[in-house]
Design an enzyme around this catalytic site. Structure first.
Site, PDB file in Angstrom:
ATOM      1  N   MET A  30      39.147  65.471  40.222  1.00  0.00           N
ATOM      2  CA  MET A  30      38.625  66.835  40.211  1.00  0.00           C
ATOM      3  C   MET A  30      39.269  67.583  39.040  1.00  0.00           C
ATOM      4  SD  MET A  30      37.745  67.862  44.069  1.00  0.00           S
ATOM      5  CE  MET A  30      39.317  68.357  44.672  1.00  0.00           C
ATOM      6  N   LEU A  33      44.359  67.151  35.316  1.00  0.00           N
ATOM      7  CA  LEU A  33      45.024  65.844  35.370  1.00  0.00           C
ATOM      8  C   LEU A  33      46.543  65.979  35.300  1.00  0.00           C
ATOM      9  CD1 LEU A  33      42.723  63.791  32.940  1.00  0.00           C
ATOM     10  CD2 LEU A  33      42.474  64.137  35.405  1.00  0.00           C
ATOM     11  N   HIS A  34      47.219  65.147  36.105  1.00  0.00           N
ATOM     12  CA  HIS A  34      48.681  65.091  36.066  1.00  0.00           C
ATOM     13  C   HIS A  34      49.094  63.622  36.014  1.00  0.00           C
ATOM     14  CE1 HIS A  34      48.312  64.048  40.275  1.00  0.00           C
ATOM     15  NE2 HIS A  34      47.694  65.197  40.525  1.00  0.00           N
ATOM     16  N   HIS A  37      47.226  61.028  38.149  1.00  0.00           N
ATOM     17  CA  HIS A  37      45.952  60.547  37.604  1.00  0.00           C
ATOM     18  C   HIS A  37      46.199  59.588  36.441  1.00  0.00           C
ATOM     19  CE1 HIS A  37      44.686  64.705  39.049  1.00  0.00           C
ATOM     20  NE2 HIS A  37      43.891  63.898  39.736  1.00  0.00           N
ATOM     21  N   GLN A 153      41.817  59.364  52.519  1.00  0.00           N
ATOM     22  CA  GLN A 153      40.672  59.216  51.621  1.00  0.00           C
ATOM     23  C   GLN A 153      40.517  57.751  51.208  1.00  0.00           C
ATOM     24  OE1 GLN A 153      39.588  62.035  48.327  1.00  0.00           O
ATOM     25  NE2 GLN A 153      40.685  60.589  47.055  1.00  0.00           N
ATOM     26  N   VAL A 176      52.837  59.111  42.674  1.00  0.00           N
ATOM     27  CA  VAL A 176      53.748  59.459  41.583  1.00  0.00           C
ATOM     28  C   VAL A 176      54.432  60.770  41.972  1.00  0.00           C
ATOM     29  CG1 VAL A 176      53.937  59.995  39.121  1.00  0.00           C
ATOM     30  CG2 VAL A 176      52.265  58.310  39.903  1.00  0.00           C
ATOM     31  N   SER A 185      50.604  66.802  42.522  1.00  0.00           N
ATOM     32  CA  SER A 185      49.314  67.287  43.022  1.00  0.00           C
ATOM     33  C   SER A 185      48.887  68.475  42.172  1.00  0.00           C
ATOM     34  CB  SER A 185      49.489  67.755  44.476  1.00  0.00           C
ATOM     35  OG  SER A 185      48.411  68.583  44.844  1.00  0.00           O
TER      36      SER A 185
HETATM   37  O1  PAF Z   1      40.856  62.798  45.236  1.00  0.00           O
HETATM   38  C1  PAF Z   1      40.094  63.568  44.620  1.00  0.00           C
HETATM   39  O2  PAF Z   1      40.443  64.151  43.585  1.00  0.00           O
HETATM   40  C2  PAF Z   1      38.688  63.818  45.162  1.00  0.00           C
HETATM   41  O3  PAF Z   1      38.678  63.812  46.557  1.00  0.00           O
HETATM   42  C3  PAF Z   1      37.641  62.828  44.603  1.00  0.00           C
HETATM   43  C4  PAF Z   1      37.932  61.402  45.009  1.00  0.00           C
HETATM   44  C5  PAF Z   1      37.595  62.934  43.088  1.00  0.00           C
HETATM   45  C6  PAF Z   1      36.259  63.185  45.144  1.00  0.00           C
HETATM   46  O4  PAF Z   1      35.884  64.472  44.785  1.00  0.00           O
END
Ligand code: PAF
Length: 281
Positions: A30, A33-34, A37, A153, A176, A185
């Site tokens: 979403m 980025l950190h 990611h 998730q 991380v 986060s």
């Molecule tokens: O983990 C996330 O950032 C979101 O839930 C995802 C997997 C990109 C779906 O929107």
């Protein structure tokens, strides 16, 4: 690095790459980025010919009163980070392209979506599974990468891939952490200085739980009770849940056996943080 906003263009790029026999590693995000990611992107880079990331703040996984509007966005910074980590394509669609007028279809994730975060965020995982499936159909990855921080998730996505026989592999990579243990986060940005300091208690409580399992042979209920007490000692903390569950089924465990997930969600002020560890007993 390409930035593709159009769904058809993304699909054509991906199917051309697959026809040439190239592999695509995919990291859905979403944005904002950190290092969490970036660790997924590095692994995708290592495993595949091409790396695609998506940046899309998915409205269907936010409830009406949640933080969709104030969710942090920083596309300029994301572009720089993606480019320097070796991303080939950023897929960056608009919300009305992903959910045009008249959109109706959603993935039902069953009881896995009703517990833990799903209990306090009803419908959240329906939105997550739906967007992830849509993204898989657009990006056509061989492997998709998810962070262990969003443990529920990851379990739900793996279940969906298995149940719907989707032709790709899911890899989950370790959390991380900041130097003091706080899980990385995008939401950490919301914390005040005091809340940020107090949030360290989350990892400390998880570590204490691991210690109690390994050394003291305590029952799950005693451990979560102890963790709650630790967390409540911080004035800005408000517990959503602290649980010990089976790492695959997400069912509560009464006795330790196999792989367990110690997981929690705690508000610091208005910011809800999640964290977890997996322990093989
Ligand atoms: O983990 C996330 O950032 C979101 O839930 C995802 C997997 C990109 C779906 O929107």
């Amino acid at each position: 690095m390409k930035i593709i906003t159009n769904i058809k263009q993304m699909q054509s790029w991906a199917s051309a790459a697959r026809k040439k026999g190239k592999t695509i590693g995919f990291v859905p995000t979403m944005g904002c980025l950190h290092d969490g990611h970036l660790s997924l992107i590095r692994k995708a880079r290592h495993d595949n010919d091409y790396v695609v990331i998506s940046i899309f703040v998915n409205p269907t996984q936010f409830r009406p009163k949640e933080d969709l509007r104030r969710y942090p966005r920083n596309f300029t910074q994301d572009k720089k980070l993606a480019q320097s980590s070796g991303v080939d394509v950023i897929f960056y669609p608009k919300a009305h392209a992903m959910y045009p007028d008249g959109y109706k279809s959603f993935i039902s994730v069953g009881e896995l979506g009703d517990v833990l975060c799903g209990a306090s965020r009803p419908g959240h995982f329906r939105g997550v599974a739906t967007i992830v499936l849509k993204l898989f159909n657009i990006v056509l990855p061989n492997i998709a990468y998810f962070g262990q921080k969003d443990a529920q998730q990851a379990v739900i996505i793996k279940q969906m891939v298995k149940d719907l026989t989707l032709p790709l592999k899911i890899k989950t990579l370790p959390i991380v952490r900041e130097k003091d243990g706080l899980a990385m986060s995008s939401r950490n940005k919301y914390l005040s200085r005091e809340e940020r300091q107090e949030a360290i208690i989350l990892y400390k409580s998880l570590q204490a739980a691991v210690g109690m399992i390994k050394l003291n042979n305590k029952a799950p209920r005693e451990i979560t009770k102890f963790m709650r007490k630790m967390i409540r000692s911080r004035s800005s903390a408000r517990i959503d849940y602290v649980k010990i569950v089976d790492a695959d089924t997400l069912e509560n465990v009464k006795k330790f056996r196999g792989c367990v997930l110690i997981c929690l969600a705690v508000f610091f002020g208005k910011t809800r943080l999640i964290d977890n560890v997996i322990v093989r007993v």
